[in-house]
Design a protein around this motif. Sequence first.
Motif, PDB file in Angstrom:
ATOM      1  N   TYR A   1     -13.341  -9.944  -0.392  1.00  0.00           N
ATOM      2  CA  TYR A   1     -13.602  -9.460   0.961  1.00  0.00           C
ATOM      3  C   TYR A   1     -13.522  -7.934   0.996  1.00  0.00           C
ATOM      4  CZ  TYR A   1     -13.239 -13.991   3.442  1.00  0.00           C
ATOM      5  OH  TYR A   1     -13.455 -15.250   3.945  1.00  0.00           O
ATOM      6  N   GLU A   2     -12.575  -7.391   0.198  1.00  0.00           N
ATOM      7  CA  GLU A   2     -12.309  -5.963   0.231  1.00  0.00           C
ATOM      8  C   GLU A   2     -12.010  -5.467  -1.170  1.00  0.00           C
ATOM      9  OE1 GLU A   2     -12.523  -3.757   2.814  1.00  0.00           O
ATOM     10  OE2 GLU A   2     -12.155  -2.398   1.150  1.00  0.00           O
ATOM     11  N   PRO A   3     -12.824  -4.668  -1.800  1.00  0.00           N
ATOM     12  CA  PRO A   3     -14.148  -4.273  -1.348  1.00  0.00           C
ATOM     13  C   PRO A   3     -15.123  -5.454  -1.460  1.00  0.00           C
ATOM     14  CG  PRO A   3     -13.760  -3.464  -3.574  1.00  0.00           C
ATOM     15  CD  PRO A   3     -12.494  -4.151  -3.135  1.00  0.00           C
ATOM     16  N   GLY A   4     -15.994  -5.613  -0.465  1.00  0.00           N
ATOM     17  CA  GLY A   4     -16.906  -6.758  -0.437  1.00  0.00           C
ATOM     18  C   GLY A   4     -17.818  -6.790  -1.656  1.00  0.00           C
ATOM     19  N   GLY A   5     -17.750  -7.894  -2.400  1.00  0.00           N
ATOM     20  CA  GLY A   5     -18.604  -8.002  -3.578  1.00  0.00           C
ATOM     21  C   GLY A   5     -18.011  -8.974  -4.581  1.00  0.00           C
ATOM     22  N   ILE A   6     -18.596  -9.014  -5.763  1.00  0.00           N
ATOM     23  CA  ILE A   6     -18.051  -9.849  -6.828  1.00  0.00           C
ATOM     24  C   ILE A   6     -17.797  -8.978  -8.059  1.00  0.00           C
ATOM     25  CG2 ILE A   6     -19.195 -11.934  -5.956  1.00  0.00           C
ATOM     26  CD1 ILE A   6     -21.177 -11.721  -8.291  1.00  0.00           C
ATOM     27  N   LYS A   7     -16.882  -9.430  -8.902  1.00  0.00           N
ATOM     28  CA  LYS A   7     -16.563  -8.700 -10.131  1.00  0.00           C
ATOM     29  C   LYS A   7     -16.457  -9.694 -11.268  1.00  0.00           C
ATOM     30  CE  LYS A   7     -14.085  -4.787  -8.212  1.00  0.00           C
ATOM     31  NZ  LYS A   7     -12.784  -4.161  -7.990  1.00  0.00           N
ATOM     32  N   ALA A   8     -16.984  -9.309 -12.433  1.00  0.00           N
ATOM     33  CA  ALA A   8     -16.923 -10.184 -13.604  1.00  0.00           C
ATOM     34  C   ALA A   8     -15.928  -9.641 -14.616  1.00  0.00           C
ATOM     35  CB  ALA A   8     -18.308 -10.298 -14.237  1.00  0.00           C
ATOM     36  N   PHE A   9     -15.125 -10.551 -15.157  1.00  0.00           N
ATOM     37  CA  PHE A   9     -14.103 -10.194 -16.133  1.00  0.00           C
ATOM     38  C   PHE A   9     -14.278 -11.017 -17.396  1.00  0.00           C
ATOM     39  CE2 PHE A   9     -12.594  -9.488 -11.915  1.00  0.00           C
ATOM     40  CZ  PHE A   9     -11.973  -8.249 -11.979  1.00  0.00           C
ATOM     41  N   ASP A  10     -13.853 -10.438 -18.510  1.00  0.00           N
ATOM     42  CA  ASP A  10     -13.794 -11.182 -19.760  1.00  0.00           C
ATOM     43  C   ASP A  10     -12.748 -12.288 -19.593  1.00  0.00           C
ATOM     44  OD1 ASP A  10     -14.151 -10.555 -23.084  1.00  0.00           O
ATOM     45  OD2 ASP A  10     -12.483 -11.815 -22.413  1.00  0.00           O
ATOM     46  N   ALA A  11     -13.124 -13.522 -19.868  1.00  0.00           N
ATOM     47  CA  ALA A  11     -12.235 -14.656 -19.594  1.00  0.00           C
ATOM     48  C   ALA A  11     -10.992 -14.640 -20.485  1.00  0.00           C
ATOM     49  CB  ALA A  11     -12.986 -15.969 -19.765  1.00  0.00           C
TER      50      ALA A  11
ATOM     51  N   LEU B   1     -10.804 -13.319   6.942  1.00  0.00           N
ATOM     52  CA  LEU B   1     -11.966 -13.438   7.814  1.00  0.00           C
ATOM     53  C   LEU B   1     -11.721 -12.650   9.099  1.00  0.00           C
ATOM     54  CD1 LEU B   1     -14.627 -14.956   7.632  1.00  0.00           C
ATOM     55  CD2 LEU B   1     -13.624 -16.690   9.093  1.00  0.00           C
ATOM     56  N   GLY B   2     -10.499 -12.637   9.562  1.00  0.00           N
ATOM     57  CA  GLY B   2     -10.095 -11.788  10.691  1.00  0.00           C
ATOM     58  C   GLY B   2      -9.507 -10.490  10.151  1.00  0.00           C
ATOM     59  N   PRO B   3      -9.506  -9.434  10.967  1.00  0.00           N
ATOM     60  CA  PRO B   3      -9.013  -8.139  10.489  1.00  0.00           C
ATOM     61  C   PRO B   3      -7.502  -8.146  10.260  1.00  0.00           C
ATOM     62  CG  PRO B   3      -9.474  -8.045  12.851  1.00  0.00           C
ATOM     63  CD  PRO B   3      -9.943  -9.390  12.369  1.00  0.00           C
ATOM     64  N   ALA B   4      -7.007  -7.116   9.566  1.00  0.00           N
ATOM     65  CA  ALA B   4      -5.562  -6.966   9.359  1.00  0.00           C
ATOM     66  C   ALA B   4      -4.880  -6.794  10.710  1.00  0.00           C
ATOM     67  CB  ALA B   4      -5.287  -5.760   8.465  1.00  0.00           C
ATOM     68  N   LEU B   5      -3.706  -7.399  10.865  1.00  0.00           N
ATOM     69  CA  LEU B   5      -2.940  -7.257  12.107  1.00  0.00           C
ATOM     70  C   LEU B   5      -1.675  -6.453  11.811  1.00  0.00           C
ATOM     71  CD1 LEU B   5      -3.307 -10.890  13.539  1.00  0.00           C
ATOM     72  CD2 LEU B   5      -4.708  -8.889  14.058  1.00  0.00           C
ATOM     73  N   THR B   6      -1.868  -5.301  11.196  1.00  0.00           N
ATOM     74  CA  THR B   6      -0.741  -4.456  10.803  1.00  0.00           C
ATOM     75  C   THR B   6      -0.488  -3.418  11.898  1.00  0.00           C
ATOM     76  OG1 THR B   6      -2.401  -3.171   9.615  1.00  0.00           O
ATOM     77  CG2 THR B   6      -1.102  -4.708   8.323  1.00  0.00           C
ATOM     78  N   PRO B   7       0.740  -2.873  11.970  1.00  0.00           N
ATOM     79  CA  PRO B   7       1.053  -1.882  13.004  1.00  0.00           C
ATOM     80  C   PRO B   7       0.050  -0.722  13.011  1.00  0.00           C
ATOM     81  CG  PRO B   7       3.050  -2.534  11.864  1.00  0.00           C
ATOM     82  CD  PRO B   7       1.920  -3.188  11.147  1.00  0.00           C
ATOM     83  N   GLU B   8      -0.299  -0.225  11.817  1.00  0.00           N
ATOM     84  CA  GLU B   8      -1.228   0.919  11.743  1.00  0.00           C
ATOM     85  C   GLU B   8      -2.553   0.580  12.417  1.00  0.00           C
ATOM     86  OE1 GLU B   8      -0.422  -0.542   8.091  1.00  0.00           O
ATOM     87  OE2 GLU B   8       1.378  -0.254   9.312  1.00  0.00           O
ATOM     88  N   ARG B   9      -3.042  -0.635  12.141  1.00  0.00           N
ATOM     89  CA  ARG B   9      -4.359  -0.983  12.668  1.00  0.00           C
ATOM     90  C   ARG B   9      -4.315  -1.253  14.169  1.00  0.00           C
ATOM     91  NH1 ARG B   9      -7.464  -4.629  13.034  1.00  0.00           N
ATOM     92  NH2 ARG B   9      -9.565  -3.792  13.236  1.00  0.00           N
ATOM     93  N   LEU B  10      -3.205  -1.797  14.639  1.00  0.00           N
ATOM     94  CA  LEU B  10      -3.171  -2.217  16.046  1.00  0.00           C
ATOM     95  C   LEU B  10      -2.682  -1.108  16.976  1.00  0.00           C
ATOM     96  CD1 LEU B  10      -1.818  -5.870  15.755  1.00  0.00           C
ATOM     97  CD2 LEU B  10      -4.183  -5.089  15.949  1.00  0.00           C
ATOM     98  N   ALA B  11      -2.142  -0.030  16.394  1.00  0.00           N
ATOM     99  CA  ALA B  11      -1.469   0.993  17.200  1.00  0.00           C
ATOM    100  C   ALA B  11      -2.310   1.446  18.393  1.00  0.00           C
ATOM    101  CB  ALA B  11      -1.102   2.179  16.320  1.00  0.00           C
TER     102      ALA B  11
END
Lengths: 116, 391
Positions: free
Chosen positions: B122-132, A59-69
């Motif tokens: 969250y990344e990439p934002g969305g949903i994905k469906a898989f064969d169970a 929910l919050g962004p990544a806090l990695t060195p690259e991102r925070l530099a």
Amino acid sequence: MDRPLLLHVAVLLGLTALAVSAAQSAEPPQPDPARQQALVHMVRQDCGSCHGMRLTGGLGPALTPERLAEWPDDSLVATIIHGRPGTAMPGWERFLNESEAGWIVARLKQGFPPLD
Amino acid sequence: MRLAALIPAFALGLAACASTPPDAVRGTGDLGVVIERAAGRVQVIEHSHNTRLGTIAGLGDLSHAHVAFSRDARYAYVFGRDGGLTKVDLLTRRIDKRVIQAGNSIGGSVSQNGKLVVAQNYEPGGIKAFDADTLELLADVPAEYAPGKFSRVVGLADVSGQRFVYALFDANEIRVTDFSDPKNPVTTRYPAGKQPYDGLVTPDGRYFLAGLFGEDGISLLDLWKPEAGARKILAGYGRGEEKLPVFKMPHLRGWSLAAGQAWLPAIGRHEVLVADAGTWAETGRIPVKGQPVFVMARPDGRQIWVNFAFPDNEWVQVIDTVDKRVVHTFSPGKAVLHMEFTPRGENVWLSSRDSNRVSVVDTATFAVRKELPADAPSGIFFTSRAQRIGF
């Protein structure tokens, strides 16, 4: 019984080494080793509930060195202490003082230490 | 003579059962999974005798891990933060299949017919469906809300007809995607309130509720009349007062309905909100110890159990649903992250991350029945979820 003890010693040694190397560059005062351990735990576990335990974002962004530099330390410290109103980032002033937040920011920027 | 000869053999058989070799014939109805988040490992447990059967490692980053179960309740689908989706065999306690399906994921759910596993990302934002069975990717449904902009998805819940309902944190929307034709999903969009942080469907699959972070209230979509769109309930529950800081987001799921009422965490207030599950009008609010995270009804609906965000996370409170007040407050350990009721609710399992243990507590007497060691445990998931809508 032996392993946790060994780990503990290793972590303390590691933290001492960090403290020594950090003391050589101009950095805010260091929290003592026990407090450092508590801060690492807090960041990975409790900040981790929004930023991910590996700090790769959630929910919050990544806090990695690259991102925070590119962010100035002061502004990141202010974000941690006061939060960002209107977003899900709360202020932590009840639990952290500025120099502790400064220590966290410095660690975040160089790659945050693992949990013990 | 013959009987005497049989006794040692019988005793041997029992001894073998006690250690439960992976190939032993047993049911799965009393099995469950405990996430050991930092270790990237799960424990397989059984709640008939409250024991640990084994562990399965190599599951990646399990912060915010979620688990859904196959229809036959043999397999657990473990969704990791790092996008790992692992199908774990609870009987052999081995990884059956594993894919990395996204960069950042927070959970998933199984379709009504048991054939699809859908992940929310969250990344990439969305949903994905898989064969169970095979975890083969069948459909990718990005949560695009403006050209090139994708929202983080929260609150995914399975409902009838191979449909999945979810909310878009970054786009203030509820969406319903129909996977009746798995490779050609159809999505309908409904505008909703600000910053939905999680969602739930009622146990009958009729109402989807999205908790809102960006405003006081809950968005409600009636899936029997979706064309009417989402409406807001419990609007303005904060009464314009300044919010308390929220150090962890609450979680919603279909355990919120009990005794004809919905029991929901307030955001930025140390209260559990109560609404009539027919009219959705507010019928009460119950002061509690901190920011509620899980507000879970015991399966019979007589009690609601609540845990809390940092810094009140060592506490658990129990609300009586008839008296609408807290009847018990206790601490099973430090940093209580999750609770799971046994299918009929005589016991509840609680994980205490910083005490490295799972506690089994009797819900009638509140006595601790058992404590099991676990490495920084977070979620606890029982196979009884396989038979429920919206889990």
